[in-house]
Design an enzyme around this catalytic site. Sequence first.
Site, PDB file in Angstrom:
ATOM      1  N   GLU A 288      -7.917   3.184  52.128  1.00 41.55           N
ATOM      2  CA  GLU A 288      -7.153   2.217  52.931  1.00 41.55           C
ATOM      3  C   GLU A 288      -7.191   2.567  54.414  1.00 41.55           C
ATOM      4  O   GLU A 288      -7.022   1.700  55.255  1.00 41.55           O
ATOM      5  CB  GLU A 288      -5.679   2.175  52.476  1.00 41.55           C
TER       6      GLU A 288
ATOM      7  N   HIS B 141     -21.147  15.863  32.297  1.00 38.79           N
ATOM      8  CA  HIS B 141     -21.810  15.380  31.079  1.00 38.79           C
ATOM      9  C   HIS B 141     -21.885  13.855  31.062  1.00 38.79           C
ATOM     10  O   HIS B 141     -22.226  13.265  30.041  1.00 38.79           O
ATOM     11  CB  HIS B 141     -21.078  15.908  29.843  1.00 38.79           C
TER      12      HIS B 141
ATOM     13  N   LYS C  96      -3.203 -10.906  47.576  1.00 34.64           N
ATOM     14  CA  LYS C  96      -1.801 -11.313  47.393  1.00 34.64           C
ATOM     15  C   LYS C  96      -1.634 -12.785  47.732  1.00 34.64           C
ATOM     16  O   LYS C  96      -0.988 -13.532  46.996  1.00 34.64           O
ATOM     17  CB  LYS C  96      -0.879 -10.488  48.294  1.00 34.64           C
TER      18      LYS C  96
END
Length: 441
Positions: free
Chosen positions: A284, A305, A418
Amino acid sequence: MLKLNLSKLNGFIPQDCLPARQEALAKAAAMLADHSGPGGDFTGWVALPRDYDKEEFARIQAAAKKIRKQSQVLLVIGIGGSYLGARAVIDLLCSPNYNLKKKDTPDIYFAGNGLSTDSLLELMELVGDRDFSVNIISKSGTTTEPAVAFRIFKNMLEERYGKEGARERIYATTDKARGALKGLADAEGYEEFVVPDDVGGRYSVLTAVGLLPIAVAGVDIQALMGGARQAMDELAQGGPDNPAWQYAAARHALYQSGKKVELLACYEPPFRFFAEWWKQLFGESEGKEGKGLFPASVEFTADLHSMGQYIQEGERIMFETVVKFAPRGEFLIPNDPDNVDGLNFLSGKPLAFVAEQAMRGTILAHVDGGVPNALIELPAISPASVGYLIYFFEYVCGLSGYLLEVNPFDQPGVEAYKKNMFALLGKPGYEEMKAALEAKL
Ligand code: PA5
């Protein structure tokens, strides 16, 4: 407390990497210290380990004691910067298996950090008929995810304990003067804690946002702040010997050389959520205006792995930052008389010795494969070492944002989803946007 080893960046960045940025770093450090840079109104975290509100700190400790006495479960409701710091520190210092452990502190569950129906239903079941308290954390008080979760658990508390009883079990961490949660907390008489005006969400772990849940888990928050204070004092001394300057300069040089991804690696599984916190901090802060390293994380040796293949031979777009803590205890590898696995050459050796060689071998392999490595070494995981590391990364992040010439303290991009979500949900005032979005779907 912290040792930074950048020797495995040799050959990947110019030798004068730091001198070439010394002037810019001095300017960045000055802007952080006197709050005069872009986003300077949100640099209250810089002096927080010294200047934090001591009266509130004592109230946090008292509230934590009360919660521990009154409840078997604490629900911590928040998202993003109002969530990740507390979870990171509790996992790292108390274990990701904290809730499964035999202990005299409450189980701690995190809610309101998503919109999954299944997770919410599961959480209600997990709380069951146990006594519980709620810490709702939201600076704005209007963030959808925590607000929805709070409605549910507030109702559950009121049904179980009545309005009066619920009031004794709800702790609101929010803005000191404004916002929907502040209004509700005042009206209902909840105990309140403050998200300081000059500290943004992702830099707020050392405020009440992180400290109350962390203290409920039984962590010595005084020692946590002490570690951060040590970092603050040491890192304020600018210059080429300052590890924050060295690391910020190296990251910037790697970015300018074409690296796009910084991979944070650790050999301690409880570090996983610390890496999530770190990703928000750097993602951010730096990811804007088309710039910024993409912060990613891996857990070694498990991910060797799986992701090990890509790291070794995939696109050469990344560098690694490895965080290494000294072990807290010792475990010796047992002997097997049949030596079925052929590993008796390790019998009697500490597991930490094996881990150390795995780390050294991995660093050398990755560097040979074109992945530069930075190594951060710390003493054993403790409140002080974790407090130090939190501040170190915050400070490096502030310096790095200014080197990149972005405002490291805003997050305009977070608003886009939003707005769309509100429009699609039919929030009053978003009618035109809703029609335009639906035409595109
Ligand atoms: O870093 C940030 O600012 C965000 O992650 C916020 O912390 C997050 O969106 C939650 O906001 P609020 O505390 O207002 O509910």
